[in-house]
Motif scaffolding. Structure first.
Motif, PDB file in Angstrom:
ATOM      1  N   LEU A 120      50.164 -50.232   3.062  1.00 11.33           N
ATOM      2  CA  LEU A 120      49.972 -50.222   1.616  1.00 11.33           C
ATOM      3  C   LEU A 120      50.797 -51.350   1.026  1.00 11.33           C
ATOM      4  O   LEU A 120      52.018 -51.405   1.219  1.00 11.33           O
ATOM      5  CB  LEU A 120      50.403 -48.877   1.018  1.00 11.33           C
ATOM      6  N   VAL A 165      52.137 -53.045  -2.361  1.00  9.20           N
ATOM      7  CA  VAL A 165      52.368 -52.742  -3.778  1.00  9.20           C
ATOM      8  C   VAL A 165      52.974 -53.975  -4.432  1.00  9.20           C
ATOM      9  O   VAL A 165      54.143 -54.310  -4.204  1.00  9.20           O
ATOM     10  CB  VAL A 165      53.315 -51.533  -3.946  1.00  9.20           C
ATOM     11  N   MET A 177      50.468 -46.647  -6.656  1.00 13.94           N
ATOM     12  CA  MET A 177      51.033 -46.363  -5.334  1.00 13.94           C
ATOM     13  C   MET A 177      50.997 -44.868  -5.056  1.00 13.94           C
ATOM     14  O   MET A 177      50.588 -44.436  -3.966  1.00 13.94           O
ATOM     15  CB  MET A 177      52.468 -46.879  -5.267  1.00 13.94           C
ATOM     16  N   ILE A 186      54.873 -49.524   4.071  1.00 13.55           N
ATOM     17  CA  ILE A 186      54.625 -49.967   2.698  1.00 13.55           C
ATOM     18  C   ILE A 186      55.327 -51.293   2.457  1.00 13.55           C
ATOM     19  O   ILE A 186      56.521 -51.433   2.737  1.00 13.55           O
ATOM     20  CB  ILE A 186      55.117 -48.920   1.679  1.00 13.55           C
ATOM     21  N   LEU A 203      56.526 -53.486  -0.456  1.00 11.76           N
ATOM     22  CA  LEU A 203      56.827 -53.124  -1.844  1.00 11.76           C
ATOM     23  C   LEU A 203      57.541 -54.259  -2.571  1.00 11.76           C
ATOM     24  O   LEU A 203      58.605 -54.712  -2.144  1.00 11.76           O
ATOM     25  CB  LEU A 203      57.698 -51.865  -1.848  1.00 11.76           C
TER      26      LEU A 203
END
Length: 242
Positions: free
Chosen positions: A11, A13, A43, A55, A57
């Motif tokens: 993921l 972000v 998120m 993640i 980030l």
């Protein structure tokens, strides 16, 4: 260009649309399944509907910054986090790692460098033996002390809350996960940070010293966390979980 990334879901972000698209494209080519979010709210929605193995980030997000989101992620899961930032001050790196980030990369960066760091963090995270995995929930009690693993509260035998830094909490969680077991410095670093042990720095010794102080553990003969010569450290206490 598909490689060992296959099967892992990432993921990303970041509020910069160009960076999100670029990273999604590069990481997908490397064999990862990639989802993206532009802020903390997106998120959370993404994590509510799908699992993430790691993640990426951004530190400088609108409304909620990456440090706050990293701290939130650490309170609910052990998903590895690599933090991105446009700032290069050492204090930002220190704060990011204290909040629980597993690695830190300063913009601008080469996508290949991020890819290498993702591989390293995932390899370290998934290479830990099952019997060395730290527990992630519940309430632990030991020698009159209580550690709430969800709220991240440490309460002393008199009922007072003792404030722990992110690094101290993670280290104590490792010790209470493996009571009366000698843990090497390498194991303590891997389990509490996911990063490789650098013997020349011996930072783990300083962290153990600080944790001992928080536990009122200044007398070696009565220490909860004992030093085992030429081996490592051990939490010399029975631990009960609720």
């Amino acid at each position: 260009m598909s490689e060992q990334g296959s099967g892992h879901r990432l993921l990303v972000v970041d509020d910069d649309n160009d960076i999100r698209l670029m990273l999604a494209e590069q990481l997908s080519k490397a064999g990862y399944s990639v989802s993206t979010a532009s802020n903390g709210q997106e998120m959370r929605r993404t994590l509510d509907r799908e699992h993430a193995d790691l993640i990426v980030l951004d530190l400088n997000l609108p409304r909620e910054d990456g440090l706050a989101l990293c701290r939130e992620l650490r309170s609910r899961a052990s998903t590895p986090v690599i933090m991105l930032t446009a700032r290069s001050e050492p204090i930002d790196r220190v704060l990011g790692l204290e909040m629980g980030a597993d690695d830190y990369l300063t913009k601008p960066f080469e996508p290949r460098e991020l890819l290498a760091r993702i591989r390293n963090v995932l390899r370290r995270t998934h290479s830990l033996p099952a019997n060395l995995q730290a527990i992630s929930g519940g309430v632990a009690q030991f020698s009159g002390w209580t550690l709430d693993l969800q709220k991240r509260h440490l309460i002393d035998p008199r009922g007072r809350v003792v404030v722990l830094s992110g690094a101290e909490f993670r280290l104590l969680r490792v010790f209470i996960s493996h009571p009366n077991r000698v843990l090497t410095r390498e194991q303590l670093v891997s389990l509490s940070t996911g990063r490789p042990y650098e013997s020349q720095h011996r930072a783990i010794d300083l962290q153990v010293s600080r944790l001992r102080h928080k536990l009122g553990d200044d007398q070696a003969e009565s220490a909860l966390i004992k030093t085992v010569r030429n081996e490592g450290y051990v939490l010399a206490a029975a631990v009960s979980m609720k």
